[in-house]
Design a protein around this motif. Sequence first.
Motif, PDB file in Angstrom:
ATOM      1  N   PHE A  25     -63.124   5.634 -31.143  1.00  0.00           N
ATOM      2  CA  PHE A  25     -64.432   5.944 -30.556  1.00  0.00           C
ATOM      3  C   PHE A  25     -65.582   5.736 -31.518  1.00  0.00           C
ATOM      4  O   PHE A  25     -66.739   5.737 -31.094  1.00  0.00           O
ATOM      5  CB  PHE A  25     -64.429   7.380 -30.014  1.00  0.00           C
ATOM      6  N   GLU A  55     -71.155   7.921 -30.031  1.00  0.00           N
ATOM      7  CA  GLU A  55     -69.712   7.783 -30.229  1.00  0.00           C
ATOM      8  C   GLU A  55     -69.011   9.126 -30.067  1.00  0.00           C
ATOM      9  O   GLU A  55     -67.922   9.211 -29.493  1.00  0.00           O
ATOM     10  CB  GLU A  55     -69.422   7.189 -31.607  1.00  0.00           C
ATOM     11  N   LYS A  58     -68.634   9.897 -26.398  1.00  0.00           N
ATOM     12  CA  LYS A  58     -67.511   9.151 -25.808  1.00  0.00           C
ATOM     13  C   LYS A  58     -66.180   9.802 -26.166  1.00  0.00           C
ATOM     14  O   LYS A  58     -65.278   9.885 -25.332  1.00  0.00           O
ATOM     15  CB  LYS A  58     -67.529   7.698 -26.287  1.00  0.00           C
ATOM     16  N   ALA A  59     -66.059  10.258 -27.402  1.00  0.00           N
ATOM     17  CA  ALA A  59     -64.824  10.918 -27.840  1.00  0.00           C
ATOM     18  C   ALA A  59     -64.598  12.209 -27.056  1.00  0.00           C
ATOM     19  O   ALA A  59     -63.478  12.488 -26.618  1.00  0.00           O
ATOM     20  CB  ALA A  59     -64.880  11.204 -29.340  1.00  0.00           C
ATOM     21  N   THR A  61     -65.723  12.965 -24.031  1.00  0.00           N
ATOM     22  CA  THR A  61     -65.381  12.608 -22.651  1.00  0.00           C
ATOM     23  C   THR A  61     -63.943  12.137 -22.526  1.00  0.00           C
ATOM     24  O   THR A  61     -63.229  12.511 -21.595  1.00  0.00           O
ATOM     25  CB  THR A  61     -66.335  11.507 -22.138  1.00  0.00           C
ATOM     26  N   SER A  62     -63.503  11.334 -23.470  1.00  0.00           N
ATOM     27  CA  SER A  62     -62.163  10.747 -23.391  1.00  0.00           C
ATOM     28  C   SER A  62     -61.048  11.688 -23.842  1.00  0.00           C
ATOM     29  O   SER A  62     -59.940  11.623 -23.314  1.00  0.00           O
ATOM     30  CB  SER A  62     -62.103   9.484 -24.246  1.00  0.00           C
ATOM     31  N   LEU A  63     -61.320  12.534 -24.834  1.00  0.00           N
ATOM     32  CA  LEU A  63     -60.238  13.324 -25.426  1.00  0.00           C
ATOM     33  C   LEU A  63     -60.145  14.755 -24.921  1.00  0.00           C
ATOM     34  O   LEU A  63     -59.096  15.388 -25.089  1.00  0.00           O
ATOM     35  CB  LEU A  63     -60.370  13.317 -26.953  1.00  0.00           C
ATOM     36  N   ASN A  64     -61.193  15.280 -24.330  1.00  0.00           N
ATOM     37  CA  ASN A  64     -61.133  16.655 -23.818  1.00  0.00           C
ATOM     38  C   ASN A  64     -60.113  16.717 -22.688  1.00  0.00           C
ATOM     39  O   ASN A  64     -60.203  15.992 -21.709  1.00  0.00           O
ATOM     40  CB  ASN A  64     -62.503  17.121 -23.332  1.00  0.00           C
ATOM     41  N   LYS A  66     -56.985  15.842 -23.034  1.00  0.00           N
ATOM     42  CA  LYS A  66     -55.877  14.906 -23.325  1.00  0.00           C
ATOM     43  C   LYS A  66     -54.724  15.686 -23.957  1.00  0.00           C
ATOM     44  O   LYS A  66     -54.920  16.508 -24.836  1.00  0.00           O
ATOM     45  CB  LYS A  66     -56.344  13.818 -24.283  1.00  0.00           C
TER      46      LYS A  66
END
Length: 108
Positions: A25, A55, A58-59, A61-64, A66
């Motif tokens: 990210f 960045e 984005k991290a 949004t993508s990793l929460n 996961k």
Amino acid sequence: MKNLFVGNMSFQTTETELRSLFEPFGEISRVNVITDRDSGLARGFAFVEMAHDDEAAKAITSLNGKEVGGRALNVNEARPKAPRSGPRNGGGGGGGDGRYSRDNYRGR
């Protein structure tokens, strides 16, 4: 620069694993896995500092949410540390056998 809180981590998650998880990210300035002061074991959370706000977003949004190491990560922007009040050693006090509490003094 954004500081991210990463919670609900497996206690076996390492700094290297976190770095590789966040690197896609953007630029990472620092990774800090929080450990117990006495045992040195991980406490299940960390902070990841990313160089650029977009960045970091984005991290988040993508990793929460996961799943990593069998646990769903909690990733969000870290809140500033709250100022401590009271004495430096943690304060406290109180206790005793209650003979002098306000509620049972009864004017003695």
